[in-house]
Motif scaffolding. Structure first.
Motif, PDB file in Angstrom:
ATOM      1  N   GLU A  87       0.664  -1.339   0.090  1.00 41.05           N
ATOM      2  CA  GLU A  87      -0.081  -0.047  -0.053  1.00 41.05           C
ATOM      3  C   GLU A  87       0.716   1.201   0.183  1.00 41.05           C
ATOM      4  O   GLU A  87       0.445   2.365  -0.960  1.00 41.05           O
ATOM      5  N   GLN A  88       1.871   1.208   0.837  1.00 46.63           N
ATOM      6  CA  GLN A  88       2.701   2.464   0.777  1.00 46.63           C
ATOM      7  C   GLN A  88       3.342   2.728  -0.517  1.00 46.63           C
ATOM      8  O   GLN A  88       3.460   3.886  -0.948  1.00 46.63           O
ATOM      9  N   LEU A  93       2.565   6.048  -6.376  1.00 41.06           N
ATOM     10  CA  LEU A  93       2.595   6.205  -8.104  1.00 41.06           C
ATOM     11  C   LEU A  93       2.212   7.576  -8.317  1.00 41.06           C
ATOM     12  O   LEU A  93       1.645   8.330  -7.537  1.00 41.06           O
ATOM     13  N   ARG A  94       2.897   7.847  -9.697  1.00 39.33           N
ATOM     14  CA  ARG A  94       2.823   9.415 -10.139  1.00 39.33           C
ATOM     15  C   ARG A  94       1.751   9.681 -10.979  1.00 39.33           C
ATOM     16  O   ARG A  94       1.123   8.679 -11.425  1.00 39.33           O
ATOM     17  N   ALA A  95       1.493  10.770 -11.231  1.00 36.90           N
ATOM     18  CA  ALA A  95       0.364  11.340 -12.250  1.00 36.90           C
ATOM     19  C   ALA A  95       0.375  10.630 -13.519  1.00 36.90           C
ATOM     20  O   ALA A  95      -0.537  10.524 -14.135  1.00 36.90           O
ATOM     21  N   SER A 119      -6.712  -1.526  -3.493  1.00 35.79           N
ATOM     22  CA  SER A 119      -7.643  -0.515  -4.273  1.00 35.79           C
ATOM     23  C   SER A 119      -7.588   1.109  -3.666  1.00 35.79           C
ATOM     24  O   SER A 119      -7.405   1.886  -4.589  1.00 35.79           O
ATOM     25  N   SER A 120      -7.823   0.998  -2.433  1.00 38.02           N
ATOM     26  CA  SER A 120      -7.741   2.232  -1.828  1.00 38.02           C
ATOM     27  C   SER A 120      -6.467   3.003  -1.735  1.00 38.02           C
ATOM     28  O   SER A 120      -6.445   4.209  -2.103  1.00 38.02           O
ATOM     29  N   ALA A 121      -5.146   2.387  -1.667  1.00 38.47           N
ATOM     30  CA  ALA A 121      -4.040   2.959  -1.840  1.00 38.47           C
ATOM     31  C   ALA A 121      -3.577   3.399  -3.198  1.00 38.47           C
ATOM     32  O   ALA A 121      -3.236   4.537  -3.267  1.00 38.47           O
ATOM     33  N   LEU A 122      -4.251   2.537  -4.107  1.00 41.93           N
ATOM     34  CA  LEU A 122      -4.054   2.937  -5.637  1.00 41.93           C
ATOM     35  C   LEU A 122      -4.999   4.179  -5.750  1.00 41.93           C
ATOM     36  O   LEU A 122      -4.269   5.180  -6.502  1.00 41.93           O
TER      37      LEU A 122
END
Length: 163
Positions: A87-88, A93-95, A119-122
Motif C-alpha cells: 500500500e505504501q 505512484l505518480r500522475a 484498491s484504496s491505496a491505488l
C-alpha cells in the motif's frame, strides 16, 4: 515500445502482476517509475493474506485453533521476512502512471479487506487508476483458462492508454 517526441525518446513500458506477482509489480512500478501497471487479482495486507492461505489449506470447519494460529503465523512470517508495504508503494505512484486493477468478485483465497486495501491505496495515489471486477473466484494457477483472456484485456487497456 518507444515514442519519439521532439528528438526525445520515451520508453512506454508496462508491467503486469497476477496474484502473488501483483504486489511485486506494484512495488516495481513505484520504485522504477514504470508508466503502465496492470494488477490482476492483486492485494495488499500481505501478512493477512499469508494467514488466509493457511486457513484455506487447513480448513477451519471443526478446528477452533486454525484461524488464530494462521493469523499469528501470517504476522510472524511477515515480520521475519520483512515484507514491504504494498500500500505504501501504491500511494507513491505518480500522475503520469496508469493502473488497471482487475478483481475477482468471489475471491475465496484473498480476504476482501486485502483487495480493498490495495484498491484504496491505488486510488490515493496520483496515478490514473481504473478498477474493474470480474465474476468468479481467484485464479487457480498458471493453467487457469481465464489467464489468456485477462492478458488480452490488459493488452486492450494498454493500447487504449497508449502504453
Amino acid at each position: 515500445a518507444a515514442v519519439i517526441d521532439q528528438g526525445v525518446t520515451y520508453l512506454r513500458i508496462s508491467i503486469v502482476g497476477v496474484s502473488l506477482g501483483a504486489p511485486f509489480a506494484v512495488i516495481a512500478a513505484a520504485e522504477h517509475d514504470i508508466p503502465g501497471l496492470a494488477v490482476i487479482h492483486g492485494f495488499g495486507r500481505l501478512p493477512q493474506v499469508i494467514g488466509q492461505q493457511f486457513i484455506w489449506r487447513w480448513g477451519d470447519e471443526d478446528r477452533f485453533w486454525v484461524r488464530p494460529l494462521a493469523r499469528v503465523l501470517g504476522v510472524v512470517l511477515g515480520w521475519v521476512t520483512g515484507l514491504p508495504s504494498v500500500e505504501q508503494h501504491a500511494r507513491q505512484l505518480r500522475a503520469h502512471q496508469r493502473v488497471l486493477m482487475l478483481n475477482a468478485d468471489d475471491d475465496e483465497r484473498i480476504p476482501p479487506a486485502a483487495m480493498q486495501s490495495l484498491s484504496s491505496a491505488l486510488r490515493a495515489s496520483a496515478a490514473q487508476v481504473q478498477i474493474e471486477s470480474e465474476p468468479g473466484d481467484h485464479l487457480s494457477g498458471e493453467s487457469d483458462p481465464r489467464i489468456p483472456l485477462l492478458l488480452q484485456r490488459t493488452d486492450r487497456w494498454r493500447a487504449e492508454q497508449g502504453l
